[in-house]
Design a protein around this motif. Structure first.
Motif, mmCIF file in Angstrom:
data_model
loop_
_atom_site.group_PDB
_atom_site.id
_atom_site.type_symbol
_atom_site.label_atom_id
_atom_site.label_comp_id
_atom_site.label_asym_id
_atom_site.label_seq_id
_atom_site.Cartn_x
_atom_site.Cartn_y
_atom_site.Cartn_z
ATOM 1 N N GLY A 182 -62.384 -39.485 46.065
ATOM 2 C CA GLY A 182 -61.018 -39.967 45.973
ATOM 3 C C GLY A 182 -60.119 -38.860 45.452
ATOM 4 N N SER A 183 -58.863 -38.838 45.877
ATOM 5 C CA SER A 183 -57.955 -37.784 45.412
ATOM 6 C C SER A 183 -56.519 -38.235 45.585
ATOM 7 C CB SER A 183 -58.179 -36.483 46.189
ATOM 8 O OG SER A 183 -57.812 -36.641 47.556
ATOM 9 N N VAL A 184 -55.634 -37.564 44.845
ATOM 10 C CA VAL A 184 -54.202 -37.691 45.050
ATOM 11 C C VAL A 184 -53.658 -36.286 45.243
ATOM 12 C CG1 VAL A 184 -53.740 -37.649 42.544
ATOM 13 C CG2 VAL A 184 -52.007 -38.536 44.122
ATOM 14 N N SER A 185 -52.839 -36.089 46.259
ATOM 15 C CA SER A 185 -52.228 -34.787 46.516
ATOM 16 C C SER A 185 -50.715 -34.951 46.570
ATOM 17 C CB SER A 185 -52.750 -34.179 47.823
ATOM 18 O OG SER A 185 -52.455 -35.018 48.916
ATOM 19 N N TYR A 186 -50.031 -33.887 46.197
ATOM 20 C CA TYR A 186 -48.573 -33.921 46.161
ATOM 21 C C TYR A 186 -48.059 -32.489 46.170
ATOM 22 C CZ TYR A 186 -49.308 -32.807 41.228
ATOM 23 O OH TYR A 186 -49.719 -32.200 40.066
ATOM 24 N N ARG A 187 -46.781 -32.363 46.470
ATOM 25 C CA ARG A 187 -46.132 -31.056 46.443
ATOM 26 C C ARG A 187 -45.163 -31.045 45.264
ATOM 27 N NH1 ARG A 187 -46.303 -27.379 50.459
ATOM 28 N NH2 ARG A 187 -46.975 -28.963 51.961
ATOM 29 N N PRO A 188 -45.448 -30.273 44.199
ATOM 30 C CA PRO A 188 -44.539 -30.237 43.049
ATOM 31 C C PRO A 188 -43.120 -29.884 43.494
ATOM 32 C CG PRO A 188 -46.593 -29.151 42.506
ATOM 33 C CD PRO A 188 -46.631 -29.418 43.979
ATOM 34 N N ARG A 189 -42.135 -30.470 42.816
ATOM 35 C CA ARG A 189 -40.755 -30.216 43.206
ATOM 36 C C ARG A 189 -39.862 -30.136 41.978
ATOM 37 N NH1 ARG A 189 -39.012 -35.920 46.156
ATOM 38 N NH2 ARG A 189 -39.256 -37.307 44.355
ATOM 39 N N TRP A 190 -38.726 -29.495 42.180
ATOM 40 C CA TRP A 190 -37.742 -29.256 41.113
ATOM 41 C C TRP A 190 -36.349 -29.496 41.660
ATOM 42 C CZ3 TRP A 190 -41.981 -26.459 42.248
ATOM 43 C CH2 TRP A 190 -42.903 -26.180 41.225
ATOM 44 N N ALA A 191 -35.455 -29.990 40.798
ATOM 45 C CA ALA A 191 -34.054 -30.145 41.182
ATOM 46 C C ALA A 191 -33.247 -28.919 40.763
ATOM 47 C CB ALA A 191 -33.461 -31.394 40.546
ATOM 48 N N ALA A 235 -30.093 -31.661 53.012
ATOM 49 C CA ALA A 235 -30.267 -33.112 52.972
ATOM 50 C C ALA A 235 -31.304 -33.517 51.931
ATOM 51 C CB ALA A 235 -30.679 -33.632 54.342
ATOM 52 N N ASP A 236 -32.309 -32.671 51.715
ATOM 53 C CA ASP A 236 -33.329 -32.945 50.709
ATOM 54 C C ASP A 236 -32.923 -32.251 49.413
ATOM 55 O OD1 ASP A 236 -35.730 -32.664 49.070
ATOM 56 O OD2 ASP A 236 -36.819 -33.361 50.823
ATOM 57 N N PRO A 237 -32.894 -32.962 48.299
ATOM 58 C CA PRO A 237 -32.310 -32.390 47.084
ATOM 59 C C PRO A 237 -33.234 -31.536 46.241
ATOM 60 C CG PRO A 237 -32.945 -34.643 46.673
ATOM 61 C CD PRO A 237 -33.243 -34.376 48.121
ATOM 62 N N TYR A 238 -34.396 -31.170 46.735
ATOM 63 C CA TYR A 238 -35.362 -30.494 45.861
ATOM 64 C C TYR A 238 -35.823 -29.140 46.395
ATOM 65 C CZ TYR A 238 -35.783 -34.986 43.526
ATOM 66 O OH TYR A 238 -35.514 -36.133 42.845
ATOM 67 N N TRP A 239 -36.227 -28.289 45.434
ATOM 68 C CA TRP A 239 -37.029 -27.107 45.719
ATOM 69 C C TRP A 239 -38.489 -27.539 45.635
ATOM 70 C CZ3 TRP A 239 -35.181 -22.119 46.647
ATOM 71 C CH2 TRP A 239 -33.810 -21.942 46.460
ATOM 72 N N TYR A 240 -39.304 -27.140 46.609
ATOM 73 C CA TYR A 240 -40.700 -27.545 46.654
ATOM 74 C C TYR A 240 -41.635 -26.356 46.472
ATOM 75 C CZ TYR A 240 -39.391 -32.159 48.346
ATOM 76 O OH TYR A 240 -38.868 -33.416 48.455
ATOM 77 N N LYS A 241 -42.781 -26.626 45.871
ATOM 78 C CA LYS A 241 -43.824 -25.623 45.794
ATOM 79 C C LYS A 241 -44.405 -25.427 47.182
ATOM 80 C CE LYS A 241 -47.952 -24.350 43.157
ATOM 81 N NZ LYS A 241 -48.897 -24.775 42.091
ATOM 82 N N ASN A 242 -44.764 -24.199 47.494
ATOM 83 C CA ASN A 242 -45.214 -23.877 48.844
ATOM 84 C C ASN A 242 -46.596 -24.436 49.151
ATOM 85 O OD1 ASN A 242 -44.629 -22.698 51.312
ATOM 86 N ND2 ASN A 242 -45.761 -20.832 50.816
ATOM 87 N N SER A 243 -47.362 -24.826 48.129
ATOM 88 C CA SER A 243 -48.718 -25.341 48.336
ATOM 89 C C SER A 243 -48.879 -26.700 47.673
ATOM 90 C CB SER A 243 -49.756 -24.371 47.757
ATOM 91 O OG SER A 243 -49.512 -24.149 46.377
ATOM 92 N N THR A 267 -52.496 -34.492 35.048
ATOM 93 C CA THR A 267 -51.258 -33.815 34.643
ATOM 94 C C THR A 267 -50.502 -33.440 35.902
ATOM 95 O OG1 THR A 267 -52.257 -32.964 32.620
ATOM 96 C CG2 THR A 267 -50.260 -31.872 33.402
ATOM 97 N N ILE A 268 -49.331 -34.006 36.059
ATOM 98 C CA ILE A 268 -48.532 -33.805 37.264
ATOM 99 C C ILE A 268 -47.589 -32.626 37.055
ATOM 100 C CG2 ILE A 268 -46.918 -34.868 38.869
ATOM 101 C CD1 ILE A 268 -49.745 -36.086 38.829
ATOM 102 N N GLU A 269 -47.654 -31.661 37.966
ATOM 103 C CA GLU A 269 -46.851 -30.448 37.864
ATOM 104 C C GLU A 269 -45.426 -30.682 38.372
ATOM 105 O OE1 GLU A 269 -48.686 -27.233 39.935
ATOM 106 O OE2 GLU A 269 -50.703 -27.795 39.301
ATOM 107 N N GLY A 270 -44.550 -29.737 38.041
ATOM 108 C CA GLY A 270 -43.196 -29.742 38.567
ATOM 109 C C GLY A 270 -42.183 -30.221 37.554
ATOM 110 N N GLY A 271 -40.945 -30.378 38.020
ATOM 111 C CA GLY A 271 -39.870 -30.807 37.153
ATOM 112 C C GLY A 271 -39.340 -32.184 37.486
ATOM 113 N N ASN A 272 -39.651 -32.690 38.681
ATOM 114 C CA ASN A 272 -39.204 -33.998 39.126
ATOM 115 C C ASN A 272 -40.350 -34.708 39.828
ATOM 116 O OD1 ASN A 272 -36.767 -32.018 39.294
ATOM 117 N ND2 ASN A 272 -35.867 -34.038 38.987
ATOM 118 N N ARG A 273 -40.293 -36.022 39.842
ATOM 119 C CA ARG A 273 -41.401 -36.825 40.368
ATOM 120 C C ARG A 273 -41.754 -36.449 41.813
ATOM 121 N NH1 ARG A 273 -42.410 -42.198 38.244
ATOM 122 N NH2 ARG A 273 -41.371 -42.524 36.243
ATOM 123 N N PRO A 274 -43.000 -36.043 42.073
ATOM 124 C CA PRO A 274 -43.416 -35.778 43.449
ATOM 125 C C PRO A 274 -43.974 -37.038 44.100
ATOM 126 C CG PRO A 274 -45.160 -35.120 41.958
ATOM 127 C CD PRO A 274 -44.043 -35.661 41.095
#
Length: 250
Positions: free
Chosen positions: A238-247, A127-135, A149-156
Motif C-alpha cells: 500500500g502507498s500514498v503518492s503526491y507532488r509537493p507544492r507551494w504557493a 490557472a493552477d496556483p501552485y509551484w510543484y516539485k518536479n518528482s 510526514t508530508i512535504e511542501g508548503g501547501n496541501r498536496p
C-alpha cells in the motif's frame, strides 16, 4: 544573483540558446519575484482549509539577457520576445526541481543596461496556483494508523495505491475525511483524489467507493493516514503518492 537552474520549456527559443528542448535564461532575480495571489475564498465561495486558492494568478518574473555584442543582444531579445508571444502554455523551473505552468500574457523590455546587457519582465497567467516539485513523493501504507510526514508548503492532492488479497472493506481516513472501497477481488486499486477516479486493475471501479475523495489534500507536516481492513482483506502493498507544492517560491 541566486545560484539555481532557470529554464523555460518552450521549443521556440532553442534557436537562440544551446539546449535541445529547453532554453536557459542567463539570470533570474529571485528577490524581485512577485506573484499576486488573492486572499479571498476560492471560486466556489468557501474557504479552502485556511488557504486562499485563486482561479488564476499572475506571476511576473524579471529576467536579464546578455550578448557578446549589441547586435547579438538585440537578436536574443527579438528571438525570446517572438517565441514567448506564442499562445501555448509553458513551464518555468526554479531551484532545479520546482515548476509553475502558465500562459505568457506580457513580455516587456524594461531597461538597457550597457552595451550588452538588458532587463525584461515576463508575465505568466497561471490557472493552477501552485509551484510543484518536479518528482513525486511516496510513502508506504499498511493496515492501522500510518505516521507520515508530508512535504511542501501547501496541501498536496494524494493518489492511493493498494494491492490486495481477500475480500472486505478497505477504509482510508485522514484529517476528518474518509472513503471506503468494497473489495471482492485480488487486484491493484488506485484512488486518485485529484481526478476523482478509482480503478481496479486499470479498469474503472468508481462504483466500489463510498465516502469522499481527499481532494482538499493531505495535511503538511507530521500527520496520520489510517487504513482499516475488514473481512478477510489483506494488503500485499500500500502507498500514498503526491507532488509537493507551494504557493510561493521560498
Amino acid at each position: 544573483m541566486p545560484d539555481f537552474a532557470k529554464k523555460w520549456v518552450y521549443a521556440g527559443i532553442t534557436t537562440t540558446f544551446d539546449a535541445p528542448t529547453t532554453a536557459m535564461v542567463e539570470q533570474w532575480d529571485e528577490d524581485e519575484f512577485r506573484q499576486n495571489i488573492p486572499t479571498e475564498s476560492n471560486a466556489e465561495g468557501r474557504e479552502w482549509q485556511g488557504e486562499a486558492v485563486p482561479d488564476v494568478r499572475i506571476v511576473t518574473i524579471p529576467i536579464y539577457l546578455e550578448g557578446g555584442t549589441r547586435q547579438q543582444l538585440r537578436d536574443r531579445w527579438e528571438a525570446v520576445a517572438c517565441a514567448l508571444a506564442q499562445p501555448a502554455e509553458g513551464t518555468w523551473y526554479m531551484h532545479s526541481d520546482r515548476y509553475v505552468t502558465g500562459r505568457v500574457n506580457m513580455i516587456r523590455k524594461d531597461l538597457d543596461e550597457g552595451m550588452n546587457f538588458l532587463r525584461a519582465t515576463i508575465g505568466l497567467r497561471c490557472a493552477d496556483p501552485y509551484w510543484y516539485k518536479n518528482s513525486l513523493t511516496t510513502a508506504t501504507l499498511t493496515g492501522g494508523g500510518n505516521s507520515v510526514t508530508i512535504e511542501g508548503g501547501n496541501r498536496p492532492v494524494p493518489v492511493f495505491t493498494f494491492d490486495t488479497t481477500g475480500a472486505g472493506d478497505l477504509t482510508v481516513t485522514h484529517d476528518g475525511r474518509s472513503f471506503v472501497l468494497a473489495i471482492t477481488d485480488n487486484a491493484q486499486y488506485v484512488i486518485d483524489c485529484g481526478t476523482g477516479t478509482v480503478t481496479q486493475g486499470g479498469v474503472d471501479a468508481l462504483a466500489l467507493m463510498t465516502g469522499e475523495f481527499i481532494e482538499e489534500g493531505l495535511r503538511v507536516g507530521a500527520t496520520t493516514i489510517g487504513v482499516t481492513l475488514g473481512g478477510t482483506l489483506a494488503l500485499s502493498s500500500g502507498s500514498v503518492s503526491y507532488r509537493p507544492r507551494w504557493a510561493h517560491t521560498a
